[in-house]
Design a protein around this motif. Sequence first.
Motif, PDB file in Angstrom:
ATOM      1  N   ASN A   1      27.444  24.303  40.506  1.00  0.00           N
ATOM      2  CA  ASN A   1      27.483  25.719  40.142  1.00  0.00           C
ATOM      3  C   ASN A   1      27.866  25.848  38.676  1.00  0.00           C
ATOM      4  O   ASN A   1      27.433  26.754  37.979  1.00  0.00           O
ATOM      5  N   VAL A   2      28.720  24.920  38.241  1.00  0.00           N
ATOM      6  CA  VAL A   2      29.190  24.961  36.859  1.00  0.00           C
ATOM      7  C   VAL A   2      28.262  24.167  35.940  1.00  0.00           C
ATOM      8  O   VAL A   2      27.870  24.645  34.875  1.00  0.00           O
ATOM      9  N   LEU A   3      27.869  22.952  36.391  1.00  0.00           N
ATOM     10  CA  LEU A   3      27.075  22.083  35.512  1.00  0.00           C
ATOM     11  C   LEU A   3      25.657  22.598  35.296  1.00  0.00           C
ATOM     12  O   LEU A   3      25.144  22.594  34.185  1.00  0.00           O
ATOM     13  N   THR A   4      25.021  23.006  36.373  1.00  0.00           N
ATOM     14  CA  THR A   4      23.632  23.476  36.230  1.00  0.00           C
ATOM     15  C   THR A   4      23.469  24.805  36.960  1.00  0.00           C
ATOM     16  O   THR A   4      22.827  24.877  38.000  1.00  0.00           O
ATOM     17  N   PRO A   5      24.072  25.843  36.409  1.00  0.00           N
ATOM     18  CA  PRO A   5      24.052  27.128  37.107  1.00  0.00           C
ATOM     19  C   PRO A   5      22.625  27.669  37.272  1.00  0.00           C
ATOM     20  O   PRO A   5      21.835  27.642  36.336  1.00  0.00           O
ATOM     21  N   GLY A   6      22.331  28.154  38.458  1.00  0.00           N
ATOM     22  CA  GLY A   6      21.021  28.767  38.700  1.00  0.00           C
ATOM     23  C   GLY A   6      21.125  30.262  38.463  1.00  0.00           C
ATOM     24  O   GLY A   6      21.364  31.030  39.391  1.00  0.00           O
ATOM     25  N   LEU A   7      20.917  30.658  37.211  1.00  0.00           N
ATOM     26  CA  LEU A   7      21.192  32.053  36.861  1.00  0.00           C
ATOM     27  C   LEU A   7      20.216  33.044  37.488  1.00  0.00           C
ATOM     28  O   LEU A   7      20.459  34.240  37.486  1.00  0.00           O
ATOM     29  N   THR A   8      19.117  32.549  38.006  1.00  0.00           N
ATOM     30  CA  THR A   8      18.201  33.479  38.666  1.00  0.00           C
ATOM     31  C   THR A   8      18.516  33.603  40.144  1.00  0.00           C
ATOM     32  O   THR A   8      17.826  34.302  40.875  1.00  0.00           O
ATOM     33  N   SER A   9      19.556  32.927  40.586  1.00  0.00           N
ATOM     34  CA  SER A   9      19.838  32.886  42.013  1.00  0.00           C
ATOM     35  C   SER A   9      20.896  33.903  42.413  1.00  0.00           C
ATOM     36  O   SER A   9      22.012  33.896  41.879  1.00  0.00           O
ATOM     37  N   ALA A  10      20.569  34.753  43.344  1.00  0.00           N
ATOM     38  CA  ALA A  10      21.533  35.743  43.822  1.00  0.00           C
ATOM     39  C   ALA A  10      22.737  35.061  44.458  1.00  0.00           C
ATOM     40  O   ALA A  10      23.859  35.558  44.382  1.00  0.00           O
ATOM     41  N   ILE A  11      22.480  33.916  45.077  1.00  0.00           N
ATOM     42  CA  ILE A  11      23.608  33.207  45.699  1.00  0.00           C
ATOM     43  C   ILE A  11      24.556  32.697  44.624  1.00  0.00           C
ATOM     44  O   ILE A  11      25.787  32.754  44.772  1.00  0.00           O
ATOM     45  N   TRP A  12      24.032  32.258  43.511  1.00  0.00           N
ATOM     46  CA  TRP A  12      24.915  31.791  42.447  1.00  0.00           C
ATOM     47  C   TRP A  12      25.810  32.937  41.985  1.00  0.00           C
ATOM     48  O   TRP A  12      27.028  32.806  41.904  1.00  0.00           O
ATOM     49  N   TRP A  13      25.219  34.079  41.697  1.00  0.00           N
ATOM     50  CA  TRP A  13      26.001  35.232  41.237  1.00  0.00           C
ATOM     51  C   TRP A  13      26.984  35.675  42.285  1.00  0.00           C
ATOM     52  O   TRP A  13      28.151  35.938  41.999  1.00  0.00           O
TER      53      TRP A  13
END
Lengths: 187, 793, 396
Positions: free
Chosen positions: C133-145
């Motif tokens: 989540n920190v190293l390669t954040p998926g900024l298009t992912s609602a789950i990440w947000w």
Amino acid sequence: MARYGMALDYKNCINCKACEVACKEENGVELGAEKHRIWVGANDVKGEWPLLDIASAAFLPSQCQHCEDAPCQEVCPTNATYYDENHVVRVDSDKCILCSYCMNACPYDARYVDDRTMTVDKCTFCSDTRLARGETTTACQATCPTKVRTFGDLDDPNSEISELLRTREHFSLKAHLGTNPKLFYLT
Amino acid sequence: MPKEISRRRFLQGSVALTVIGSSAMGKTNFIYFKKEKSSIPESITTKTSTKKAEEIPFLCGICVNKCAGFARVEDGVVTKLNPNPYFPKSRNMLCARGNAGIQTTYDPDRLKYPLVRIGERGDGKYKRVSWEEAYNAILHGTDKFKGLLQILEEEKDNRSTIAYCNGEGLSKEGFEVLMGEKIGTVNYVDEVSICLETTLGGYFATIGTYGEADLSNADYLIIAGANRAEAIITPDTMDLFKRSKGRGLKTIVLDPRFTNTAAKADRWYAVNPGTDLAFVLALTYVALSEELYDKAFIKKYGVGFEAYKNHIISHKYTPEWAENITNIPAKEIIKTAREFMSAQSPIYYQGRRSVFSKNDFQLRRAMAIFQGLSGNLNKKGGIIYGEPLELPEEEINSPIYNQAQGRFDKHNIAILSQRAGSWMVFRNMVVEKKSPYPVRAMFMRKHNPIAGVPNSAKTIQFLKQMDLNVMIDILPSDSMMYADVVLPEASYLERTSPVASYGLLEPAIVQRKAAIEPLYETKTPEQIYKELAEVLSKPLFEISKKYDNELQEEVKKRGEKNVYKEDGYILSDAWEKDVAERNRERVVKAFGEDAWKILEEKGVYYSNIEKYHKQVNANEYQYYPENKKKYSVETDNIKLVFNFRHLADIGVDSMPTWKDEYLFSVPEGKFRLITGRHAQFTQSATTNNMMLRDLIHTNYLWINRRIADKKGIKFGDMLEVKSKVGKVTIKAYPTEKIAPNQVFMIHGFGGLSQDMTMAYGNGANDATLLEDIHEPVYGAAVMHETNVEIRKV
Amino acid sequence: MKIGPLSIPLKEDFSLKSILGFEKTPVNMLLALSVIAMLVMLVVGIGNYLIHSHHAYNVTRQHPWGLLIAVYIFFVVSSTGFCIVGSLGDVFGFKDFTMISKRAIFGSIVTILAGFTVIAFEIGHPVTMMIYNVLTPGLTSAIWWMGTLYGLYLTFMIIEFYFLLNNDMKKAKIFGLTGLLVGLAAHSNLGSVFGFLNARTISQGVYYPTYFILTAFITGIFLSFIIMGFRYKLNFNEKTKKLLEGLAKIQGLLISILIFFMTWKLLTDMYGGVPTRSDVAHHIIHTAPFWAEVILVMIIPLLVILKDFGKSPVLMFWASLSGMVGIFFMRYNLVHDTQVKPLQMMKIREYQLSPEWIHYFPSASEIMISLGGLGLCILLYYVGTRAFNLDEEEGH
Ligand code: SF4
Ligand code: SF4
Ligand code: SF4
């Protein structure tokens, strides 16, 4: 650096499932009804015996569409799903957290859980097996009796697939979703 | 008796068979490469690595078709089977079963060691023994069963008291050499009489060949009762479906059920089972009465045309007549006949399948004649006569056994095949004690008659009746459960097989090479033949010496040593050289050293392969250039026999004739049972294959949906199906793909062998239900003339 | 109690004895036993999961999200709900509502902890998640947000609670406001996890992100009735009555809005003619869980409120229990209905029926872990009531 895609002369398909087995053997896919990277769909034939609707009994081979705008990639929270240098949609199992969001997001039911790694798996266009060895066909393509599949580089205007797509009408599955699939069904 | 002796001499060595071989072990390793020790993979499927691996040419052994491929071997494990692009017959493809062949080799249920029975027949209790002990058990028996020695002694060296059977395969002829030529019995039965015997017979009798249908150039196809989408035969399957569906090959499918082939058709006729003959006769009527045939061709090759014409017209085999019988509308028949005759290259597909009805021989004759009427024989887009590549034949030194008696399974049969008779008639006569002498031992190889021959109960009775049953096989089949001695064979990926020749239009020879060493204690068939022969030679010779006067004379005259050696009594002398060496010799003799090199590397050879073979696109190859394909050949075989007078002498109609007795009636409330194939499954041989089981886990009973609704039967409900000879339980599959008075099941499920853990008790076996009916010409088993009752359980 | 520079005012008598020193009435005993049973189930369920991993669950290729996702949503919505209710007083300064603030904020912490516990056993690799989540954040992912924001939210809630305990209302307000905003963002992102699924037409769109905020508020109010009911053993004083009457009135309004929302969503779904949306909607209204949701969340509470405009707090307590059961179905339905239509409608094996609606019923392990989450939530809350003074400080 290529942009790989596959054209399917799907009317040739006889639903023999050689492709499914070849894929499993080549890529070490698990057995089990849910564990397939590739499949062939059939509908129940319409009509009443003996007046059956032959046209309703077509077979439709399918697998990951390697979407240019892949919903599975967009929703992945850790970027475990990524486009590799050949525009193949891949999953990095080290990064996959198995939230299964991609499985829900893929409009084609192309993804499943590999129980050994407990991560999501899918068609790789044989990138880590055949292509990695320098072969130019995928396992499903090579084995197909009726030669449904042509795999190749969409960016190379001289490739066979480019030629096919220039000269033959084709469609994509669920094109209205804007996923821009790289599997093309020739008509 | 000098005269007799000369006959004896004459016979010796006159039996030329194309196959001989022996162990693939030993020298093989040095000739080829240093193989890693075979090992068992850790998981069911193995992901191929990116390392370089060995690619060994093999020939698929899962079904009869024989596709060529390359086995990828990594660290002694076969990780993948890939299609071989050099073989014109299989044209760079492997079907689902071919791909799953790996699972046969690594099947955990495989027969791994020789076994000798210690329990009762059928209960599966065996003791692991050494090979030597197993061979000796065959010779001497144990306290549970008699040995060959005692049996032959009691039968006074009547070698025909031993019977044997073998399913299709490249090592089959070797078994015929061992049992038929060397040990000397006439009682041989195989799959042909439960398969396509009448088809071959009918075609050869009529047009002089079974031929090859050139489907890549034909433009009109009638395909009746052959399900090429699900019973894959190359190159037919490949050629057909690339051009069906409005892409050049108009396809008319006749089948009582809606198969995957029907799904690809332009028109599908749900023909009443067993009435194809009436359909063809009516097509012929239209062609003859409207004078649509190729007159020049008939003039040149026809025999008895006028008689046939009169026969058809005078019997009034009109489309209207056929409509009532076949369930196909008259106007459709007329349309089809006209389209066929006006097409450029029409083919009435010869078919390749089991015998479904009693009139099958006549059906094949009628089909061949109808094809002949179009004149589309021996030319591009037609039935091809072609030119097979010939391999030099092998001479076998066969001993003569004067005490051996002849075949007896001729009851109600017009033409008894001398090679392998009629399984069903043979079995029934033995069981019903109608044989003129007792049959007491059964040697089986790669054949599962309990699952394959109609009326399993009788086959079981037959096997139980034997004093000695021997089984050579890869898996513990249903029939193995009745064997006294079990010899485990190497699977096709573990053995080099005798080189073979395939194809008429684009002929080639192929070789299967062992991809890995035999696993466990298994041995290649040729090695087993040789070793068994070594053990049997001397003791059996002693028995002959005791009962065979002529042999005694001979011994007196020439000395025992000489007779033993020169007259072929050393049974193992047919396998002096191993398979690889024999292959080399034969190929070099016929085609030269270079050919052998190419064959070794590519698995395939034909003249000019290096020049002719070209990749056309990513998937397809050219094997022969257009002008080198054997579309038309000069041959004396071409003929078109309308009226086969000689047949009348043996009580067979000399011209195809419809008889009302061919009508089969299904009583109210019963169903006609039909059987067939499936693309992910090869009879009982693959039921235990993990990968295929994954695709089709069991068979179901197809029943018309509306009938099922009426009976309250839903998908997956358990049904009891009962015929006159047996009953089974099976799950229901209501579908519109079948007629209301028929039910269908895939042949081969319902395994009885507990040692096949995947297959055991899974689904139902049609052979249990099928009545033992045979057709009158060859005594071939008729598969579609059994009525059954069904009941929900 | 002092932890470094922080001082946490615990109740003076807080001890194991005080925790066990509840009145041994039959109801309390039953509750205690249930909680213990649920905690045992949690352990068993987790054990099962650790041994069999996802095979312990009835999730499939076609239905990858099961009960645990629904329960996770249930808890985090509850948390957001608590947060909203708690903020009414101490962030927005509605004086009547300050008496519940501390309790609600504490509730929001325990519910989200329960939610995280449950989801930790649904996500296959929670540790990997924290790393990548920190190293390669998926900024298009609602789950990440959603995940990231909920993490932040939890932090803010804890800080707010700390300041509330220490009566530092100013700082509590700052962190409360930030927490609320982050929480709302996280929460609407949770809605968007579904809203972004354009493969799943029934859920796709703006509806869920907004509806989630609405239903969170509704959940918060139901929960307020429940915790206050327990606090006062249904014997409410005047002040509390006034608070609850206010909440009930708001609830009446919110439920009405919800009904309005839902009706239109369903009507447009059913009759809007969008393929794979209208057939699914028609299917949904024929399922029992849908009606459970409607009756338990909407009809029963609304009738109780309408009876005397929220003046019967005891009845409202019971209606709220019904409401929370209904909210559970609401979450379950959301998850299940999103996946109920197969994406691949053809037969892939000869002997199978054509795919129809996807069936799912949770496995024993899934049920045990879910109930375990509830048990954990109740336990934490109970321990909290013993450890902290969750009532409004006198003099405020
Ligand atoms: S291998 Fe080819 S013909 Fe067979 S199912 Fe796959 S795509 Fe269809
Ligand atoms: S088909 Fe599915 S898995 Fe493949 S790229 Fe598209 S969304 Fe992703
Ligand atoms: S391209 Fe490779 S991985 Fe993808 S379906 Fe075909 S065989 Fe399987």
